[in-house]
Design an enzyme around this catalytic site. Sequence first.
Site, short mmCIF file in Angstrom:
data_model
loop_
_atom_site.label_atom_id
_atom_site.label_comp_id
_atom_site.label_asym_id
_atom_site.label_seq_id
_atom_site.Cartn_x
_atom_site.Cartn_y
_atom_site.Cartn_z
N PHE B 242 64.73 32.10 67.39
CA PHE B 242 64.91 30.57 67.42
C PHE B 242 64.82 30.12 68.67
CE2 PHE B 242 67.66 32.15 63.52
CZ PHE B 242 66.78 31.79 62.74
N LYS B 633 54.15 33.99 50.96
CA LYS B 633 55.45 34.20 50.73
C LYS B 633 56.08 34.04 51.86
CE LYS B 633 58.39 37.38 48.20
NZ LYS B 633 58.41 38.89 47.43
N GLU B 718 57.86 26.68 62.79
CA GLU B 718 58.52 25.35 63.54
C GLU B 718 58.41 24.05 62.86
OE1 GLU B 718 59.43 26.10 68.06
OE2 GLU B 718 57.41 27.30 67.46
#
Lengths: 325, 754
Positions: B242, B633, B718
């Site tokens: 992140f 997926k 993002e």
Amino acid sequence: MRPYTYAQARSVREALRGAGPDTAFLAGGTTLVDLMKLEVVTPERVVDINRLPLDGVTLDHKGLHIGALERMSDVAAHPAVRQHYPMIAQALELSASAQLRNMASIGGNLLQRTRCGYFRDVTTPCNKREPGSGCSALDGINRGHAVLGTSDACIATHPSDLAVPLVALSTTVHLASPRGTRSVPLDTFYTLPGSTPDVENVLRPDELITGITVPRSPWAARSLYLKVRDRQSYEFALTSAAVALELQGRTITNARIAAGGVGTRPWRLTAVERALTGRPATPATFEAAVTHAADGAQPREHNAFKPALLRRTLVRALTELQESR
Amino acid sequence: MPRSQVGRDTDRVDGRLKVTGAAEYSGDYRAADLAHAHLVTSTIARGTITSIDPAAALASPGVLRVYAAPESRLALYEVTGQAAGFTENYLPLKSDVVRFHGQAVAMVVAETPEQARDAAALVTVTYDAQPPRTSIADEPHVPAGPTISGAPSSLEILAPGVGSIDAALAASDVVVEAEFHQNVQHHVGMEPHAILAVWDGDQVTIHAGAQIPGPYALAMAQRLGILPQSVRLITRYVGGGFGARVVLWSDTPLAAAAARELGRPVRLVLTREQMFTLTGHRSHLTQTVRLGASRQGVLNAVSHRSVAERPTTIAFTMTPAHSTSDALYRTPNLHVDAQVAVLDIPGSRAMRGPNEAPGAFALETAMDELAVATGVDPVTLRLRNQATAHPATGLPWSSKHLDECYRLGAERFGWAGRSATPRTRVDGQWLYGTGMATAIYPAHRRAGVVARVRLLDDDTAVVSTATSDLGTGSATMVAISGADALGIPVQRVTPEIGDTLLPPGAPAVGSSGTHATVPMVVDAARNVIAELKRLAVTADRSPWHGAAVEDLRYERGILHGLGHSLTFGRLLTTIGSPGIYKESAPGGQPVPGYVHHSFGAHFCEVRVNRFTGETRVTRFTTVADVGRVINAKAARSQLVGGVIFGIGHALLEENHLELDTGRLASSTLADYLVPVNADVPDIDVVMLDRPDPVLTGPLGDGSEDVGTGSLGARGLGEIGTVGSAAAIGNAVYNATGIRVRDVPITLDKLIDHL
Ligand SMILES: Cc1cc2nc3c(=O)[nH]c(=O)nc-3n(C[C@H](O)[C@H](O)[C@H](O)COP(=O)(O)OP(=O)(O)OC[C@H]3O[C@@H](n4cnc5c(N)ncnc54)[C@H](O)[C@@H]3O)c2cc1C
Ligand code: SF4
């Protein structure tokens, strides 16, 4: 963590032998071990009480008896609790997480320590942890802190959900010490911080909680626990309400009300109870009854919303209870 | 006959290892004679250390060393040049200066982690404290300087004859002006930062979670004063990045320097509390957005200003208008400006959708306010202002299907029946409302990425590149694109990533891993197939010995030609080769003349309790235009995860900086709230799956027999985060009539108005 000795006690007498200020009793450990790792508490002796015969959930004409070592999850799942004291089961199930509830005991729950972030950070001043060092929360980040029962020395919230319905229902705590046993109303078991916030209750260092008794009452079966928080699960209450009503037709003949998240101890609201009694169970009654619920509140910078939220929480809880039959 | 897995649902190649606990994360690696380190951190934000007393710690059981500021025995050096941007600007434990609350001031090394931690608590430090600078409101503001991509952080474009942005706004029929605040946010990856450093002579092997392995190792080498090739970084499994694992923080150099000084392998694992100050955060931020429009909502002016923090040790330059307000809508007058205030606060760093998530919250909330002010439906308003050329540069997009995102999203969500009047839908205690917002995120192409494809004699292939899989599924992406390019099943491809011994890989940042990697894998596959053909016609034992390369055709793992057909494995076996490999050319810059973005549209429904004000998200639909989808997926889970980040942004996540102490108030996951499952509804995610025709790859030899099915991908890690918080805030407005511009939208900001 500081070094300590560990012993397993097999009887209450053995557990109490030599117990003093430097002794900690280990039940589920979900508060104790946490605080030992943070070095917020640094006992020299840890006495594991999990083998003591302080278990059992029974219901008789006097009420509900719960052993101090019963686990939160077992008590919440017990049919007698669910049927006759729904708000106790609800308060337990809205606490912590499933894993924690499987470990944590009822005695430990009542003795859990505040979640004040400064209390848990040994590098900051905190009167509760280190008497006389000051209270960082007064001018710090105090959104979660109490508005009722506070003092200039401490504004820490009592965190237990379970204690809220128990206080509403006039629960008695049973204690044992080398001098014998005694029973204390939970309401007076907890003390206000005053100038000694390190003292949170009347339990003596050589005393154990052996169990609790929740009296039988016609109103407990019609009860509800409401917990208000930022996220939907796994968080302590911003406010909570335990409400129980006895009705005759539409008239409230008896009310038991307590609040959590707002007080330095679980907060019984007898004035609200009185204002409800004898009135019809209507939104107007609820609104009127809660107007003074937060009288005397001492809000600080980040928790100024709590008095209003408390009143709203109470109205919502009463409304939900009323609608839930 | 295998069909390509590109665009289908592919299970993670390492899923089983992860859920069974067999995958080894950095802290799981062992080494003989391992010693354990624990940090002591500062309790003031600014000042100097006057003394550190290690005596009690040294006397504590198992303790081997106490390294303490100001002059520890650790050999650490300045990092200069480009690598300096990947690390902090001070040497930990090498001076008496305290730059932020929670800085490392000492490190204890002991035989066990418990001994190290307990001894660390015995180190006493005294300080000469100075008042820290902590307020972005009060400290002087200075221009933020260029953005991470080098673009200017300030920009003004005015229509002919317009004197200033203020004049453009004043001349607009309708003006919306709104100010937004958000507090410090943290990455809080599940895996705490953990480092194992093992020396062998002057070579060091580091196990650590890193998002950009190459530069991380380079900065590490400089910090340790050794040659770049003396550092090997292994970062195979990572429990969440992140943005927190982009730079080299103080932890890794300290562990490695201690291992060198001690002559033993050292492991350092940060506590959760330490993660909050030592591994970066998203800057807190104030933003002002002003929109000027016609009565029909057609934009005439967009102005977006921001003020963020600039920590003294390392700062991520916050430019929240960049790639949002300078890119999203057509406007003749545009003004963006980013300012910062120097603060004594822990280092800040990019966090998922670093600029774009806060920027879009401000812009897309203001657009909702414009929709309210003009009475134009929010979707119509956005369609009306769609940009066909990039507003800041005038360039066209490589590919843009944002209008389709709006339309499809509105249809799936059932936007049409919406009541624009706030507070009109009530169900019992709950006020219901809906909101929408746009998502936009730049598609950065990273140059220099190389992939290597190895064909083995057992008909399997190994695809290698030193990228890092933060949990996103990049290893699986590497396998899928390798399988696609070679025309073989994914199960026959082994991806090899997360090791600086491999060819330089894509940084796992900026949603760029997939589209920087895939073309290189295709290129390497192409090269290795050419090599296979060359061998086929030259090797003695090959049935094609002496034939021309043009006589051969490679299809789905098999060479055909002149009446023979052999799998590559068979051919390699026949000619006695265990395997062959080829690398790709280094990835280049994207084709000039275009701007590249991914786009999306979020639609959501919330309910707000009319008594107690809690907001709960009840429905969410996101439609994303992200170019070609490689693994449906993993892509869906990235987008869903992005939206969950948005729920945290909108409703839960914040840390308060204490103004008088410079201490961040929260340092646990009990106090810093992220969404739990109960906060997350079913999130409906659709990807348009329109390959980007410009973002392909280096053009190969044009041979038609190598699959290019995996080209045309843009990033998507993002974009789910961008705009989702605004959609929630807009829905809260629709539900309650209350506009909250300070996230998180907590109940205390609502109850007085309910
Ligand atoms: C992450 C997290 C979230 C939580 N969320 C909630 C929540 O939402 N709501 C809530 O109510 N609680 C919550 N809790 C607190 C949890 O309920 C308590 O930690 C738990 O109930 C304590 O019980 P225990 O048996 O583990 O106590 P221990 O940790 O074993 O003991 C706690 C204290 O009580 C003393 N003690 C224990 N038993 C006795 C006894 N019989 N006689 C005398 N002294 C005794 C111990 O010496 C110690 O001082 C949370 C805890 C955690 C860690
Ligand atoms: S509120 Fe109480 S527990 Fe918290 S810092 Fe103040 S004294 Fe300590």
